[in-house]
Motif scaffolding. Structure first.
Motif, PDB file in Angstrom:
ATOM      1  N   ALA A  54       0.826  -1.206   0.000  1.00 36.28           N
ATOM      2  CA  ALA A  54       0.000   0.000   0.000  1.00 36.28           C
ATOM      3  C   ALA A  54       0.859   1.255   0.000  1.00 36.28           C
ATOM      4  O   ALA A  54       0.572   2.224  -0.706  1.00 36.28           O
ATOM      5  N   LYS A  55       1.924   1.244   0.785  1.00 42.92           N
ATOM      6  CA  LYS A  55       2.819   2.411   0.831  1.00 42.92           C
ATOM      7  C   LYS A  55       3.479   2.650  -0.528  1.00 42.92           C
ATOM      8  O   LYS A  55       3.588   3.781  -0.981  1.00 42.92           O
ATOM      9  N   TYR A  56       3.919   1.597  -1.168  1.00 41.51           N
ATOM     10  CA  TYR A  56       4.568   1.714  -2.470  1.00 41.51           C
ATOM     11  C   TYR A  56       3.591   2.258  -3.511  1.00 41.51           C
ATOM     12  O   TYR A  56       3.917   3.180  -4.268  1.00 41.51           O
ATOM     13  N   ALA A  57       2.384   1.681  -3.556  1.00 46.35           N
ATOM     14  CA  ALA A  57       1.381   2.132  -4.527  1.00 46.35           C
ATOM     15  C   ALA A  57       1.003   3.590  -4.276  1.00 46.35           C
ATOM     16  O   ALA A  57       0.872   4.370  -5.218  1.00 46.35           O
ATOM     17  N   ALA A  58       0.846   3.961  -3.022  1.00 46.65           N
ATOM     18  CA  ALA A  58       0.501   5.343  -2.688  1.00 46.65           C
ATOM     19  C   ALA A  58       1.593   6.305  -3.130  1.00 46.65           C
ATOM     20  O   ALA A  58       1.314   7.384  -3.648  1.00 46.65           O
ATOM     21  N   ALA A  59       2.841   5.909  -2.947  1.00 46.77           N
ATOM     22  CA  ALA A  59       3.949   6.771  -3.367  1.00 46.77           C
ATOM     23  C   ALA A  59       3.962   6.945  -4.886  1.00 46.77           C
ATOM     24  O   ALA A  59       4.196   8.047  -5.390  1.00 46.77           O
ATOM     25  N   LEU A  60       3.689   5.870  -5.627  1.00 41.09           N
ATOM     26  CA  LEU A  60       3.627   5.974  -7.088  1.00 41.09           C
ATOM     27  C   LEU A  60       2.495   6.889  -7.526  1.00 41.09           C
ATOM     28  O   LEU A  60       2.673   7.748  -8.399  1.00 41.09           O
ATOM     29  N   ILE A  61       1.332   6.714  -6.929  1.00 42.86           N
ATOM     30  CA  ILE A  61       0.187   7.549  -7.294  1.00 42.86           C
ATOM     31  C   ILE A  61       0.457   8.999  -6.922  1.00 42.86           C
ATOM     32  O   ILE A  61       0.151   9.915  -7.680  1.00 42.86           O
ATOM     33  N   ARG A  63       3.231  10.603  -6.882  1.00 45.18           N
ATOM     34  CA  ARG A  63       4.128  11.226  -7.862  1.00 45.18           C
ATOM     35  C   ARG A  63       3.410  11.532  -9.169  1.00 45.18           C
ATOM     36  O   ARG A  63       3.803  12.426  -9.898  1.00 45.18           O
ATOM     37  N   ARG A  64       2.364  10.772  -9.462  1.00 43.05           N
ATOM     38  CA  ARG A  64       1.673  10.928 -10.747  1.00 43.05           C
ATOM     39  C   ARG A  64       0.422  11.795 -10.667  1.00 43.05           C
ATOM     40  O   ARG A  64      -0.083  12.219 -11.696  1.00 43.05           O
ATOM     41  N   LEU A  65      -0.093  12.049  -9.486  1.00 40.20           N
ATOM     42  CA  LEU A  65      -1.352  12.775  -9.327  1.00 40.20           C
ATOM     43  C   LEU A  65      -1.138  14.276  -9.446  1.00 40.20           C
ATOM     44  O   LEU A  65      -0.279  14.844  -8.787  1.00 40.20           O
ATOM     45  N   GLN A  66      -1.940  14.908 -10.295  1.00 37.42           N
ATOM     46  CA  GLN A  66      -1.956  16.361 -10.419  1.00 37.42           C
ATOM     47  C   GLN A  66      -3.384  16.827 -10.178  1.00 37.42           C
ATOM     48  O   GLN A  66      -4.208  16.822 -11.081  1.00 37.42           O
ATOM     49  N   LEU A  67      -3.667  17.194  -8.947  1.00 35.73           N
ATOM     50  CA  LEU A  67      -4.993  17.648  -8.559  1.00 35.73           C
ATOM     51  C   LEU A  67      -5.092  19.140  -8.855  1.00 35.73           C
ATOM     52  O   LEU A  67      -4.393  19.938  -8.253  1.00 35.73           O
ATOM     53  N   GLY A  68      -5.933  19.506  -9.813  1.00 35.13           N
ATOM     54  CA  GLY A  68      -6.081  20.898 -10.208  1.00 35.13           C
ATOM     55  C   GLY A  68      -5.380  21.215 -11.511  1.00 35.13           C
ATOM     56  O   GLY A  68      -4.912  22.325 -11.722  1.00 35.13           O
ATOM     57  N   GLY A 100       1.794  10.153 -18.543  1.00 32.53           N
ATOM     58  CA  GLY A 100       2.070   9.393 -17.334  1.00 32.53           C
ATOM     59  C   GLY A 100       1.508   9.973 -16.060  1.00 32.53           C
ATOM     60  O   GLY A 100       1.725   9.425 -14.981  1.00 32.53           O
ATOM     61  N   LYS A 101       0.772  11.063 -16.143  1.00 27.80           N
ATOM     62  CA  LYS A 101       0.189  11.719 -14.965  1.00 27.80           C
ATOM     63  C   LYS A 101      -1.316  11.472 -14.921  1.00 27.80           C
ATOM     64  O   LYS A 101      -1.976  11.375 -15.949  1.00 27.80           O
ATOM     65  N   PHE A 102      -1.846  11.383 -13.698  1.00 26.17           N
ATOM     66  CA  PHE A 102      -3.285  11.361 -13.484  1.00 26.17           C
ATOM     67  C   PHE A 102      -3.700  12.812 -13.265  1.00 26.17           C
ATOM     68  O   PHE A 102      -3.417  13.390 -12.213  1.00 26.17           O
ATOM     69  N   CYS A 103      -4.312  13.411 -14.257  1.00 23.67           N
ATOM     70  CA  CYS A 103      -4.641  14.838 -14.230  1.00 23.67           C
ATOM     71  C   CYS A 103      -6.101  15.029 -13.831  1.00 23.67           C
ATOM     72  O   CYS A 103      -7.001  14.645 -14.562  1.00 23.67           O
ATOM     73  N   VAL A 104      -6.311  15.626 -12.658  1.00 17.45           N
ATOM     74  CA  VAL A 104      -7.654  15.920 -12.167  1.00 17.45           C
ATOM     75  C   VAL A 104      -7.926  17.396 -12.438  1.00 17.45           C
ATOM     76  O   VAL A 104      -7.198  18.266 -11.968  1.00 17.45           O
ATOM     77  N   ILE A 105      -8.957  17.648 -13.218  1.00 14.54           N
ATOM     78  CA  ILE A 105      -9.364  19.005 -13.570  1.00 14.54           C
ATOM     79  C   ILE A 105     -10.569  19.334 -12.702  1.00 14.54           C
ATOM     80  O   ILE A 105     -11.592  18.653 -12.766  1.00 14.54           O
ATOM     81  N   LEU A 106     -10.424  20.329 -11.851  1.00 14.98           N
ATOM     82  CA  LEU A 106     -11.496  20.692 -10.931  1.00 14.98           C
ATOM     83  C   LEU A 106     -12.416  21.709 -11.580  1.00 14.98           C
ATOM     84  O   LEU A 106     -11.961  22.687 -12.161  1.00 14.98           O
ATOM     85  N   LYS A 107     -13.708  21.471 -11.447  1.00 14.91           N
ATOM     86  CA  LYS A 107     -14.680  22.451 -11.913  1.00 14.91           C
ATOM     87  C   LYS A 107     -14.791  23.558 -10.874  1.00 14.91           C
ATOM     88  O   LYS A 107     -14.426  23.373  -9.710  1.00 14.91           O
ATOM     89  N   GLU A 108     -15.287  24.682 -11.282  1.00  8.26           N
ATOM     90  CA  GLU A 108     -15.397  25.823 -10.378  1.00  8.26           C
ATOM     91  C   GLU A 108     -16.211  25.474  -9.128  1.00  8.26           C
ATOM     92  O   GLU A 108     -15.924  25.944  -8.035  1.00  8.26           O
TER      93      GLU A 108
END
Length: 194
Positions: A54-61, A63-68, A100-108
């Motif tokens: 779980a720690k390894y997977a969380a660290a990978l995510i 690094r790849r997560l871009q919230l906003g 390679g990034k998980f890009c989260v686009i936030l609505k207003e």
């Protein structure tokens, strides 16, 4: 968002507490990235040591997560933009993979609850990447029935409330995610978008 935002869902799902998704997949999913939630100190179950997996997977995510993320940085054509907007019309966020990034686009109108949903969604998308035979295609194709974004959004919509309720029973506060996303939010219906 830091690796602290990662582990509640992974440990929760690894523990077998979540309803089965064998109807969707042959195995239980590993959804590893959400730890920035508060533990309720009155919970009598005690804390568990988090698994290395779980720690390894969380660290990978992490690094790849871009919230906003900015929509203009994620899509390169009108077809992809319209497909994302249509798929996520009932959500407070949009999600796509780019370089390679998980890009989260936030609505207003995005709320802490929407941010929590988006991280849950990213976790399942990560699980699909590691365990399923669904290949990543163009954003527009991934939004179609059977595509990775459509499959993962359907899963999030079907399972999020169960995970949230069960997490509360286990002592987690799951009202939303408190995070400092990048400063970009979009308003659908302006700047030439439908």
């Amino acid at each position: 968002m830091h690796s602290v935002t990662g582990l509640m869902f992974s440990e929760y799902l690894l523990s077998g507490q979540i309803p089965s998704v064998k109807k969707v997949n042959d195995e239980e999913p590993l959804l590893p990235a959400l730890l920035l939630v508060n533990v309720n100190p009155t919970h009598k179950g005690g804390s568990r040591i988090l698994s290395a997996e779980a720690k390894y997977a969380a660290a990978l995510i992490d690094r790849r997560l871009q919230l906003g993320s900015k929509l203009s940085e994620v899509v390169t054509n009108k077809e992809d933009a319209l497909a994302l907007i249509d798929l996520f019309k009932d959500e407070g966020y949009m999600l796509a993979e780019r370089k390679g990034k998980f890009c989260v686009i936030l609505k207003e109108s995005s709320s802490p609850q929407d941010m929590l949903k988006s991280v849950f969604h990213v976790n399942y998308l990560y699980w699909l990447e590691r365990n399923a035979v669904l290949e990543r295609r163009t954003i527009a194709e991934d939004c179609k029935p059977g595509g990775r974004l459509r499959v993962s959004l359907d899963y999030m919509r079907r399972e999020f409330n169960y995970v949230q309720q069960d997490g509360q029973v286990l002592g987690w506060v799951t009202d939303g995610l408190i995070a400092r996303p990048l400063p970009t939010r979009i308003r659908v219906g302006c700047a030439g978008l439908p």
